[in-house]
Design a protein around this motif. Sequence first.
Motif, PDB file in Angstrom:
ATOM      1  N   VAL A 160       0.832  -1.194   0.000  1.00  0.00           N
ATOM      2  CA  VAL A 160       0.000   0.000   0.000  1.00  0.00           C
ATOM      3  C   VAL A 160       0.873   1.253   0.000  1.00  0.00           C
ATOM      4  N   LYS A 161       1.912   1.263   0.794  1.00  0.00           N
ATOM      5  CA  LYS A 161       2.812   2.418   0.817  1.00  0.00           C
ATOM      6  C   LYS A 161       3.437   2.661  -0.557  1.00  0.00           C
ATOM      7  N   TYR A 164       0.786   3.793  -3.071  1.00  0.00           N
ATOM      8  CA  TYR A 164       0.285   5.128  -2.732  1.00  0.00           C
ATOM      9  C   TYR A 164       1.267   6.193  -3.206  1.00  0.00           C
ATOM     10  N   GLU A 168       0.489   9.166  -5.806  1.00  0.00           N
ATOM     11  CA  GLU A 168       0.795  10.578  -5.535  1.00  0.00           C
ATOM     12  C   GLU A 168       1.583  11.193  -6.682  1.00  0.00           C
ATOM     13  N   LEU A 177      -6.786  11.727  -2.252  1.00  0.00           N
ATOM     14  CA  LEU A 177      -6.647  10.355  -2.737  1.00  0.00           C
ATOM     15  C   LEU A 177      -7.385   9.414  -1.797  1.00  0.00           C
ATOM     16  N   VAL A 179      -8.050   5.224  -0.672  1.00  0.00           N
ATOM     17  CA  VAL A 179      -7.680   3.813  -0.746  1.00  0.00           C
ATOM     18  C   VAL A 179      -8.967   2.989  -0.705  1.00  0.00           C
ATOM     19  N   THR A 214      -2.576   5.601   5.860  1.00  0.00           N
ATOM     20  CA  THR A 214      -3.543   6.052   4.853  1.00  0.00           C
ATOM     21  C   THR A 214      -4.944   6.002   5.467  1.00  0.00           C
ATOM     22  N   TRP A 217      -9.820   5.782   3.723  1.00  0.00           N
ATOM     23  CA  TRP A 217     -10.036   4.526   3.003  1.00  0.00           C
ATOM     24  C   TRP A 217     -11.484   4.081   3.143  1.00  0.00           C
ATOM     25  N   LEU A 252      -6.428   4.288  -4.917  1.00  0.00           N
ATOM     26  CA  LEU A 252      -5.529   3.148  -4.791  1.00  0.00           C
ATOM     27  C   LEU A 252      -6.379   1.908  -4.575  1.00  0.00           C
TER      28      LEU A 252
END
Length: 313
Positions: A160-161, A164, A168, A177, A179, A214, A217, A252
């Motif tokens: 995810v990092k 993400y 970006e 943004l 998730v 994040t 979400w 995402l």
Amino acid sequence: MANPKIGVLVMSYGTPESMDGIAEYYTHIRRGHAPTPEQLAELTARYEAVVGGVFPLRENTNRQADGLQAALDAAAPGRYAVYQGLKHARPYIEDGVASMAADGVKQAVGIVLAPHFSTMSVGSYMQRAREEAEAKGIAFEAVESYHLHPKLIEALVKRVKDAYAELEAKTGGEGPLKVLFSAHSLPARIREIGDPYEEQLLATSASVAEGAGTPDWAFTWQSAGRTREPWLGPDILETLKETADAGYKGVLSAPIGFVSEHLEVLYDLDIEAQAVAKALGIQLVRIDMLGTDPLYMETLADCVEQASRGAFI
């Protein structure tokens, strides 16, 4: 002659071995009822769209089974022997158990390549495996879920990092943004029986979002079956529209209900959802699937070891 090794039955939904096997595969999913020519043509077109004349999807599962064998060998050399059993393709779950019996295995652990338990998914795999194991005189222990295993969460947080950061960069810092975690939908009646599937998915999502930093979400569903009864929703295609209407510029996609690339990821997300996102004017980036990530292989191996220690060791 009894085999001292503990058999490990790795189960998954299954996929055809080639384009020629799609009709048999679809017929098995439909409980022996052959698909109509239109249904077969639609599914074939989806496979053609993602494989491009090559059919690597079965290899994903084969590599995961091999990866689990390697992880178990590293943790406990010579103690475990991995077998495959698929729900809708050869080798079927019963075939995997039969192979164990032929090798003299008397104790076995079953684990599914899906972290979250539902009576309609993992539960049905385990029922078939347990019944066949009992018929063959094999003691059977099940790993029902591992949705919050620390190494699974660690692997998903990293994905995810990374994705993400890619999102970006693609959006250039314009707009918020979102998730969207997702998993395969199931008939909505699972809520009436207290099935833990939805609760476990939300728990995984919350844990990963917290670890990845994040907080914005949501959870959504995908790949619902086409039956008359209602399925869990909303579908990700609906959620994408709602997200775009709310002013988000990027999404995402984190399909945490799946662990490898197959039709529900490569077509439903990478083609279908991506087309909707483009039409809506928003960026859509998907996380990498777990595949044979060492952390995922260690998750599976640890769960197998824990189950076998409680039952056989």
